[in-house]
Design a protein around this motif. Structure first.
Motif, mmCIF file in Angstrom:
data_model
loop_
_atom_site.group_PDB
_atom_site.id
_atom_site.type_symbol
_atom_site.label_atom_id
_atom_site.label_comp_id
_atom_site.label_asym_id
_atom_site.label_seq_id
_atom_site.Cartn_x
_atom_site.Cartn_y
_atom_site.Cartn_z
ATOM 1 N N THR A 1 0.624 -0.949 -0.609
ATOM 2 C CA THR A 1 -0.277 -0.274 0.176
ATOM 3 C C THR A 1 1.015 0.934 0.172
ATOM 4 O O THR A 1 0.812 2.263 -0.612
ATOM 5 C CB THR A 1 -0.865 -0.316 1.082
ATOM 6 O OG1 THR A 1 -1.553 -1.402 1.312
ATOM 7 C CG2 THR A 1 -1.733 1.433 1.305
ATOM 8 N N ASP B 1 0.782 3.536 -2.977
ATOM 9 C CA ASP B 1 0.157 5.146 -3.130
ATOM 10 C C ASP B 1 1.359 6.259 -3.169
ATOM 11 O O ASP B 1 1.048 6.697 -3.821
ATOM 12 C CB ASP B 1 0.004 5.072 -1.592
ATOM 13 C CG ASP B 1 -1.312 4.052 -1.029
ATOM 14 O OD1 ASP B 1 -1.963 4.199 -1.699
ATOM 15 O OD2 ASP B 1 -1.546 4.506 0.409
ATOM 16 N N ARG C 1 1.644 6.394 -7.063
ATOM 17 C CA ARG C 1 0.250 6.787 -7.541
ATOM 18 C C ARG C 1 0.677 9.009 -7.666
ATOM 19 O O ARG C 1 0.480 9.313 -7.966
ATOM 20 C CB ARG C 1 -0.540 6.478 -6.968
ATOM 21 C CG ARG C 1 -1.477 6.928 -7.484
ATOM 22 C CD ARG C 1 -3.380 7.066 -6.896
ATOM 23 N NE ARG C 1 -3.397 4.837 -7.093
ATOM 24 C CZ ARG C 1 -3.181 4.104 -6.091
ATOM 25 N NH1 ARG C 1 -3.082 4.421 -4.802
ATOM 26 N NH2 ARG C 1 -3.092 2.579 -6.703
ATOM 27 N N GLU C 2 1.096 9.071 -5.976
ATOM 28 C CA GLU C 2 1.590 10.280 -6.210
ATOM 29 C C GLU C 2 2.247 10.942 -7.310
ATOM 30 O O GLU C 2 2.212 11.746 -6.944
ATOM 31 C CB GLU C 2 1.669 10.445 -4.409
ATOM 32 C CG GLU C 2 0.761 10.493 -3.226
ATOM 33 C CD GLU C 2 1.064 10.997 -2.192
ATOM 34 O OE1 GLU C 2 1.797 11.594 -2.137
ATOM 35 O OE2 GLU C 2 -0.180 11.132 -1.275
#
Length: 234
Positions: free
Chosen positions: A97, A101, A104-105
């Protein structure tokens, strides 16, 4: 020292070759090229928890047989009395995760940078921080976030990217907003404009050029963004 090195090399090679059947199985069954990042014993007889990296770079855990010929997706509801298995799986989920994350950011921030001329930029009281928000003008949850703009500006700068995530009307509204934003010079006018754009009275221009908004949507999807509002605080 040479003996230790050889043992380590043998273990590494054995793990590498043990992972190849999983990649082959998925390629033959699904036609997808994936990469095995890691594989650890699950504590359940004959099964490993394996971390796969998809073609888009995102990672996911699966259960796999030791021969790599059987691969099971891990369901949201999983009941087990095996505490070691649950602890190992929870740790892997947390690591994946965080990895996903972060990636993606970074990818979403690259879209902000690339389409800088489409971004609504507001100066906050604390200029050392920036809040990045992706919104759709037809999204009620995005509307709620925009109502908090004044609060966000107390703590940071705010950059808003308006996208068309919810259909063609959203795409045209985002394109219209982008064009009209060029005429808003003061921060007060920009804030008033984006709040007004979320009202039902705001209508899209039917002849507006939507090409760049469609491209932004595609690139955000490739970046792993699948829902709005999406918020990054830096």
């Amino acid at each position: 020292m040479k003996k230790v090195l050889m043992v380590f090399l043998c273990i590494s090679l054995s793990l590498l070759y043990a992972n190849l059947p999983i990649e082959k199985t998925i390629k033959e069954d699904q036609g997808i090229d994936i990469k095995v990042i890691d594989s650890v014993p699950s504590g359940i007889g004959g099964m490993n928890i394996t971390i796969l990296e998809q073609p888009n770079g995102f990672r996911t855990p699966v259960l796999s047989s030791e021969d790599g010929k059987t691969i099971l997706g891990i369901p949201d509801l999983l009941i087990s009395g095996n505490e070691k298995f649950k602890d190992t799986l929870q740790k892997i989920y947390q690591e994946i995760t965080q990895y996903n994350d972060s990636m993606r950011e970074n990818r979403v921030l690259e879209v902000f940078k690339k389409y800088d001329d489409k971004v609504l930029k507001l100066e906050g009281k604390n200029k050392s921080k920036t809040t990045y928000i992706v919104v759709d003008l037809n999204c009620p949850y995005c509307h709620q976030e925009i109502q908090k703009l004044d609060r966000d500006l107390e703590d940071s700068n705010v950059n808003v990217l308006v996208v068309g995530a919810l259909g063609m009307d959203s795409v045209k509204k985002a394109a219209s907003f982008s064009e009209e934003l060029k005429n808003k010079k003061s921060q007060q006018d920009k804030i008033a404009f984006i709040k007004a754009a979320f009202e039902k009275t705001y209508k899209a221009r039917q002849d507006v050029n939507t090409a760049s908004i469609i491209n932004i949507g595609k690139e955000l999807a490739q970046a792993g963004l699948d829902a709005v509002p999406y918020i990054i605080k830096k």
